[in-house]
Motif scaffolding. Structure first.
Motif, PDB file in Angstrom:
ATOM      1  N   THR A   1       0.849  -1.196   0.000  1.00 38.42           N
ATOM      2  CA  THR A   1       0.000   0.000   0.000  1.00 38.42           C
ATOM      3  C   THR A   1       0.882   1.241   0.000  1.00 38.42           C
ATOM      4  OG1 THR A   1      -1.559  -1.247   1.344  1.00 38.42           O
ATOM      5  CG2 THR A   1      -1.902   1.127   1.229  1.00 38.42           C
ATOM      6  N   ARG A   2       1.966   1.155   0.776  1.00 37.47           N
ATOM      7  CA  ARG A   2       2.864   2.311   0.877  1.00 37.47           C
ATOM      8  C   ARG A   2       3.658   2.491  -0.406  1.00 37.47           C
ATOM      9  NH1 ARG A   2       5.732   0.994   5.227  1.00 37.47           N
ATOM     10  NH2 ARG A   2       7.855   0.876   4.477  1.00 37.47           N
TER      11      ARG A   2
ATOM     12  N   GLY B   1       2.903   2.484  -3.381  1.00 36.36           N
ATOM     13  CA  GLY B   1       2.331   3.338  -4.424  1.00 36.36           C
ATOM     14  C   GLY B   1       2.024   4.724  -3.941  1.00 36.36           C
ATOM     15  N   SER B   2       2.011   4.921  -2.617  1.00 34.20           N
ATOM     16  CA  SER B   2       1.594   6.248  -2.156  1.00 34.20           C
ATOM     17  C   SER B   2       2.797   7.165  -2.048  1.00 34.20           C
ATOM     18  CB  SER B   2       0.893   6.134  -0.806  1.00 34.20           C
ATOM     19  OG  SER B   2       1.752   5.548   0.120  1.00 34.20           O
TER      20      SER B   2
ATOM     21  N   ARG C   1      -1.165  15.917  -1.133  1.00 35.29           N
ATOM     22  CA  ARG C   1      -1.714  15.180  -2.264  1.00 35.29           C
ATOM     23  C   ARG C   1      -3.045  14.558  -1.892  1.00 35.29           C
ATOM     24  NH1 ARG C   1       3.267  12.547  -4.727  1.00 35.29           N
ATOM     25  NH2 ARG C   1       1.832  10.976  -5.411  1.00 35.29           N
TER      26      ARG C   1
ATOM     27  N   GLU D   1      -5.504  11.477  -1.317  1.00 39.57           N
ATOM     28  CA  GLU D   1      -5.147  10.215  -0.678  1.00 39.57           C
ATOM     29  C   GLU D   1      -5.283   9.058  -1.655  1.00 39.57           C
ATOM     30  OE1 GLU D   1      -5.864   9.128   3.765  1.00 39.57           O
ATOM     31  OE2 GLU D   1      -7.681   8.768   2.641  1.00 39.57           O
ATOM     32  N   GLU D   2      -4.357   8.120  -1.572  1.00 40.56           N
ATOM     33  CA  GLU D   2      -4.435   6.922  -2.403  1.00 40.56           C
ATOM     34  C   GLU D   2      -5.684   6.133  -2.007  1.00 40.56           C
ATOM     35  OE1 GLU D   2      -2.032   5.057  -4.393  1.00 40.56           O
ATOM     36  OE2 GLU D   2      -0.930   6.911  -4.728  1.00 40.56           O
TER      37      GLU D   2
ATOM     38  N   SER E   1       0.327  10.244 -14.027  1.00 38.11           N
ATOM     39  CA  SER E   1      -1.095   9.997 -13.769  1.00 38.11           C
ATOM     40  C   SER E   1      -1.954  10.346 -14.992  1.00 38.11           C
ATOM     41  CB  SER E   1      -1.559  10.816 -12.567  1.00 38.11           C
ATOM     42  OG  SER E   1      -1.276  12.190 -12.798  1.00 38.11           O
TER      43      SER E   1
END
Length: 1240
Positions: A403-404, A406-407, A423, A425-426, A1048
């Motif tokens: 999870t981390r 990609g954030s 930013r 939030e993922e 993105s």
């Protein structure tokens, strides 16, 4: 030479002695002799030594036997081939002996010999012949069914040999396979296990046909549905084959998976365990081929991770009785069923490990894992078996790490700032936050359990959680802290667990607001301070870090300082005495010393006003640590912290001495110390100027001149910033700098290296110097010194770099803005300078640039004189003067837009010959002016640009495109749709201009246009299918820019864009033409630029959108590029090296196909009569290819591929290739930072 022979023959004589001590000592001496590199034996001595050592293997004394075995390894490289073969023959024969001891000692000898056989090309023949001898004997030994120990030894040696020298045994692979397969049905478990190991080593180096033969055999046997123990063996073998052979299994998965799934339903716990181990191997080694089966495997894992038929997890009693599981298990043992027979935990563990493999290899499925796997893992936190629970925690930690991954927050985490900032939030982090209450509820009970392993797992998991979602545990701190305190104070806690608990507490303190901890200070502090006094240095150092954070919590500063009701007074004495004890001690670990200094520094910084009389004592200790070489860097940083404290700590007692010590540090060679010292001096000068006498700064000033130098721009920048601080805070100290520091500063201004931060620091310094009137140098002297080198005759001005003209112009403008009264006179003299045609070119160019920069800062008005001067300069015959005039016009227009912009637009239309230069000026205006002041002029500029968007000159078109792109940023909502309209109409030239314009709307920081671009970039990317090759090329360049600066924007479009991108990487015959140049024919490839652009996009996608790529498909095109034109090969070698580090498994799948083009490049020779450039090109190609090879060889499993092993040997044996290989090694896979491609 003879003396060595004599010495050895005397040793051999002693070895025949009847006294075992003599034999032992002589053998020991021989071993020491053999280990020397210098020893050379003649043929007779070789034979005697070998025979003697083989005889000693049968010695009655065990110690002598052991020494004789140790002598065999060094002997291999010292004797000739026949002796090694004789040695091997006898050892193999002894392996079959009836005497068990001789068998054991001989197999040890064989293993030692195998480990020493040479891998280099020169020793290949020896290795191959020895391997043949051993292999044929071992195959015979394996057939001896009557003696299991012989079989086991033979299998063991074979495994060793295949693992190290698989490539040399190619001829034996099929016979090995046919003799190993029957062993899988042996009645002895140990034989089956070792056969599986040997097959595992055979798999990576065998041919594809043999591999298919092996898998077919396994599948055929599995289909027979024999007894369970046989099935277990075959499934285990499948898992090993998959782990070792990796991607090769991928082709057979369609047949394998259904079979393994079927066996999970057989009621046999060990078989199920092996099935899940096989799934895990498939998932890790063939992620792509496993895709269709992921759902089925996940379902099985979720079913069996809770498989515990002998225990009932009663949810109602979970709260009270979960601690008593161990006790109840003991009571049951009297019945007929014992917990020792229960193997179900192995099934649960293997299912959970399989899930972990899935989580770590399939980041693309992360969001679905949160709905399927996450709740299931959470529910298993109550697992009763300690080892399995540890695996549950490990799997959950992997989920958090993914999870981390990609954030945005890598590395340092801090307490969350105000909501709404930063930013978005993922989505995965948002899903995680919903689960946090459940996670904490499950863990907070476990934190007080007796089991150390469980608590350690909890802390590791919580640490990951705090890293992944900083600030999200704030509401749960009251629930978590008792568990942390329990682990810190509980006597049975191991030191590792205590360190884990402290590091979790540290992260918790960093990532959450101080107010959350203040109510718990009474419980927390004593527990942490006890750890500071611990005897184990690692615990002390970790506890000091935590104490430092707790000091910040007691009285926060800066943004976090809220007028709260927390009173730190009761705790100060205790913290101070414990930290002071560590600070005073000199006989402690370096890390503890540093952290004690830092912790006490924070204490003085945050609570200095409460320390009273103790403060002076502390400051003296700091001064002492400042003078100590070991602790000086930490002391400098701590002093900086105290100096800047809002409590305004009184430093007068140490200030004078500290300044002279700090001055001496500027002389040291340690860069980090220099930079920290400069920072500390800045803080001292800014905050304590009143206490510093000008003379006290002399020792510092005398050390600054050598630091202002272009060889280290950052140190120069910080040194000049320090001078600026001095000019502002205590100007009298700078009275003497005109002779010492200023010459260095001027030299730096004239350096071509000066830009960015260092230039800004110089501008600030010059302004401070004029404003403070610190020196007797006024505005005019400084301007004169700056411009002097440009006024002289041609020869010395030629040395000045173009960059230095711009630097000086900016410095003159900065001086003008600091001294407005002198500006008018300055402008007049600059205009005169430009008009004066007799003055040197360098002086006129500089005068124009200065006019531009001065005009940028303060309006020069639309005076006709200035406009006339510029127009005249634009018509000059001298290119440099024309360019400078174009820059000057742009700068002046930025300063007074309404006067200059209409004039500029009129000239662009009226003067086609000056169009290019005037467009440059316009670009400058659009880039530098704020949107608000440009808005009224947008329509007129837009119309003008579109008149010129079909210019035949590519340079002009590119400029128009850049102006259009930057203009669109002024009002994206209106202008972006209009750009899109122009795609449909217009010629190919107009389309290419529009697409290039889009490239300039993509900036590398968040901008309002982003959301609009995201909606319509797909339409602009459709130009990748344009019929015009040039439009396709600029579309690729635009796509590259988007992927590099704002991934993105394009991540969602990769599915549609990639096929067109890959299509452009192919060589098109219809674009290659022959051009006749006199008697020569020359081939021109019109498609080269497009292919190059396509490969550049591919390189960028590796860094920014790796998850959206099918790496194997990507590699197919890289492979084609490896055979293309010089430029493209250079690019693909870089890509290959990058791919090796990012996804080695995929590269290994394609290895055999990639080796050939690499080999071809490394071995190609240039024709003898070629020009120098050809040789240089080829040399560069070879180096670049060798970097890719070096990156490949850094992957451990690479040399199992026969073709790669052969190529590696070829490199080692060829002096030319070996020297290139060694020169490129170093850095990441042999690719230093300078080699990586600049895609900015």
């Amino acid at each position: 030479m003879s003396s060595v022979s004599y010495h050895i023959s005397s040793l051999l004589e002693k070895m025949t002695s009847t006294d075992k001590d003599f034999r032992f000592m002589a053998t020991n001496d021989l071993m020491l002799e053999l280990q020397k590199d210098s020893i050379k034996l003649d043929e007779d001595s070789e034979r005697k030594v070998v025979n003697m050592l083989l005889r000693l293997l049968e010695d009655k004394n065990g110690e002598v036997q052991n020494l004789a075995v140790k002598c065999l390894a060094p002997l291999v490289s010292k004797v000739k081939e026949p002796q090694v073969e004789a040695m091997v023959d006898i050892l193999c024969a002894n392996m079959m002996s009836d005497k068990e001891q001789l068998r054991d000692i001989s197999s040890m000898g064989l293993k030692a010999v195998i480990a020493e056989l040479p891998l280099s090309a020169s020793g290949v023949n020896l290795t191959a012949s020895v391997c043949k001898k051993i292999t044929s004997q071992l195959i015979g030994a394996m057939g001896k069914q009557e003696d299991v120990s012989v079989q086991l030894e033979a299998l063991d040696i074979l495994s060793d040999m295949l693992g190290r020298l698989g490539g040399a045994l190619v001829g034996f692979h099929s016979s090995l396979l046919s003799s190993l397969l029957p062993q899988l049905t042996s009645s002895r478990m140990a034989v089956r296990k070792r056969s599986i190991l040997a097959l595992g080593h055979l798999v990576p180096c065998c041919s594809p046909t043999l591999f298919s033969q092996l898998t077919d055999h396994l599948l055929k046997e599995l289909a027979k549905n024999q007894q369970t123990s046989q099935t277990r063996t075959y499934i285990q073998c499948l898992a090993t084959v998959s782990r070792q052979g990796g991607h090769r299994v991928g082709e057979h998965l369609e047949k394998v998976i259904p079979m393994v799934v079927k066996f999970t339903s057989v009621e046999d716990d060990e078989l199920r365990e092996y099935c899940f181990q096989a799934f895990e191997a498939f998932i890790r080694r063939c992620p792509k081929e496993m895709s269709p089966h992921v759902a089925a495997v996940t379902k099985l894992c979720l079913k069996f991770m809770t498989y515990d038929p002998n225990y009932n997890y009663d949810d109602s009693e979970e709260d009270e009785d979960s601690m008593d599981i161990e006790d109840r298990a003991d009571e049951e043992s009297d019945d007929e069923y014992s917990d020792d027979d229960d193997m179900s935990w192995k099934v649960r563990r293997s299912a959970i490990k399989c899930l972990e493999a899935l989580i770590s290899t399939r980041r693309d499925l992360l969001l679905s894992f949160y709905s399927s796997i996450c709740p299931a893992l959470l529910a298993r936190f109550k697992e009763r078996e300690e080892n399995v629970r540890a695996d549950v925690f490990a799997a959950f930690s992997t989920l958090l790490r993914q999870t981390r991954g990609g954030s945005g927050h890598h590395g340092v985490i801090t307490a969350c700032s105000e909501p709404g900032t930063g930013r978005e939030e993922e989505p995965a982090v948002a899903l995680l936050k919903k689960q946090i209450p459940g996670i904490v509820k499950s863990l907070h009970k476990q934190l007080k359990e007796k089991s150390l392993k469980s608590r350690q797992g909890c802390f590791c998991l919580l640490t990951e959680l705090a890293h992944t979602a900083p600030g999200s545990l704030e509401d749960h701190i009251p629930a978590l802290l008792p568990g942390v305190v329990f682990s810190l104070t509980d006597k049975s806690t191991s030191s590792t667990l205590r360190i884990d608990a402290l590091s979790f507490l540290h992260i918790l303190l960093i990532s959450h607001p101080p107010q959350a901890f203040q109510p718990h200070m009474q419980v927390l502090l004593p527990a942490v301070l006890t750890c500071v006094e611990d005897t184990f240095y690692k615990i002390t150092s970790e506890a000091l870090l935590v104490t430092q954070q707790l000091v910040k919590v007691m009285r926060p500063q800066g943004q976090e300082a809220k007028s709260g009701g927390f009173d730190p007074k009761p705790f100060i004495k205790e913290v101070f005495s414990v930290t002071m004890k560590r600070l005073k001690a000199t006989d402690i670990d370096q890390e503890v010393k540093e952290r004690a200094i830092s912790c006490m520094g924070h204490m003085v910084c945050h609570l200095g006003d409460h320390l009273g009389s103790e403060l002076q004592g502390v400051l003296l200790i700091f001064l002492d640590r400042l003078k100590n070489e070991i602790t000086r860097l930490t002391a400098v940083k701590t002093l900086t912290l105290i100096t800047a404290s809002p409590l305004k700590i009184d430093l007068t007692s140490i200030l004078l001495e500290a300044l002279s010590v700090l001055g001496s540090f500027l002389r040291k060679n340690q860069r980090a110390l220099k930079l920290s010292t400069l920072g500390c001096l800045m803080a001292l000068v800014s905050h304590h100027a009143a206490s510093i006498k000008p003379a006290a700064l002399d020792p510092v000033l005398s050390e600054i001149p050598p630091l202002v130098d272009e060889s280290d721009m950052h140190v120069s920048q910080v040194s000049i910033t320090l001078l600026t601080c001095m000019a502002k805070a205590c100007p009298s100290s700078l009275a003497k700098i005109s002779s010492s520091v200023l010459p260095g500063v001027f030299k730096l201004i004239h350096s071509p290296m000066l830009q960015g931060g260092a230039l800004l620091a110089i501008l600030d310094f010059l302004q401070a110097l004029v404003s403070s009137k610190a020196t007797n140098l006024g505005y005019s002297q400084l301007v004169k010194s700056l411009m002097e080198p440009f006024q002289s005759s041609k020869s010395s001005a030629e040395i000045l770099h173009r960059q230095s003209y711009h630097s000086v112009a900016r410095c003159v403008a900065a001086l003008s803005s600091a001294s407005p009264k002198d500006t008018a006179g300055s402008v007049t003299s600059l205009i005169q300078q430009v008009k004066n045609s007799s003055s040197p070119e360098s002086a006129r160019v500089l005068a124009l640039l200065c006019l531009g920069e001065v005009g940028r800062n303060s309006s020069l008005g639309g005076s006709k004189e200035v406009q006339g001067v510029i127009l005249e300069a634009l018509s000059s015959t001298n290119e440099e003067i024309k360019t400078a005039a174009s820059c000057a016009l742009g700068g002046m227009a930025v300063g007074s837009l309404n006067e200059f912009l209409p004039f500029m637009l009129k000239e662009i239309s009226a003067q086609p010959r000056r169009q290019y230069l005037l467009l440059h000026s316009l670009k400058e205006v659009i880039s530098a002016c704020p949107a608000s002041s440009l808005s009224p002029h947008v329509e007129s500029i837009w119309a003008l640009l579109f008149q010129h968007c079909e210019s035949q000159e590519e340079g002009t078109r590119n400029l128009v495109a850049e102006c259009l792109g930057k203009l669109t940023l002024v009002n994206p909502a209106q202008l972006l749709p209009r750009l899109k309209q122009h795609l449909k109409a217009g010629s190919p030239l107009a389309r290419s201009t529009v697409v290039t314009a889009v490239k300039f709307t993509i900036v590398d920081h968040p901008a309002p246009i982003d959301s609009l671009l995201k909606d319509c970039i797909g339409d602009f990317l459709k130009t990748l299918q344009d019929s015009d090759i040039n439009v396709r090329r600029v579309a690729l360049v635009m796509f590259n820019s988007a992927a590099h600066n704002k991934p993105s924007l394009v991540q969602g479009l990769l599915g549609t864009v990639l096929p067109h991108l890959y299509k452009e990487t192919q060589i098109r015959k219809d674009l290659i033409r022959e051009v006749e140049m006199g008697p020569f024919k020359h081939t021109v490839d019109d498609g080269l630029d497009v292919r190059k652009a396509a490969f550049e996009c591919m390189y960028t996608l590796l860094d920014s959108c790796l998850e959206g790529l099918d790496v194997l498909q990507f590699l197919d095109h890289v492979e084609e590029g490896l055979k293309d034109h010089y430029d493209i090969r250079m690019l693909t070698f870089l890509m290959l090296a990058r791919l090796v580090s990012l996804c080695p498994a995929a590269v290994l799948q394609r290895l055999d196909r990639l080796v050939e083009p690499l080999k071809a490049t490394c071995t190609t020779k240039v024709k003898a009569g070629s020009v120098k450039q050809e040789f240089e090109k080829q040399e560069e190609l070879r180096r670049s290819a060798m970097r890719a090879v070096a990156a490949l060889l850094a992957v451990p499993e690479v040399e199992r591929s026969p073709s790669m092993a052969e190529f590696a040997n070829q490199i080692r044996s060829n002096a030319d290739m070996a020297s290139i290989y060694h020169s490129v090694q170093g850095g990441e896979g042999g690719m230093g930072p300078s080699e990586s491609m600049d895609m900015s």
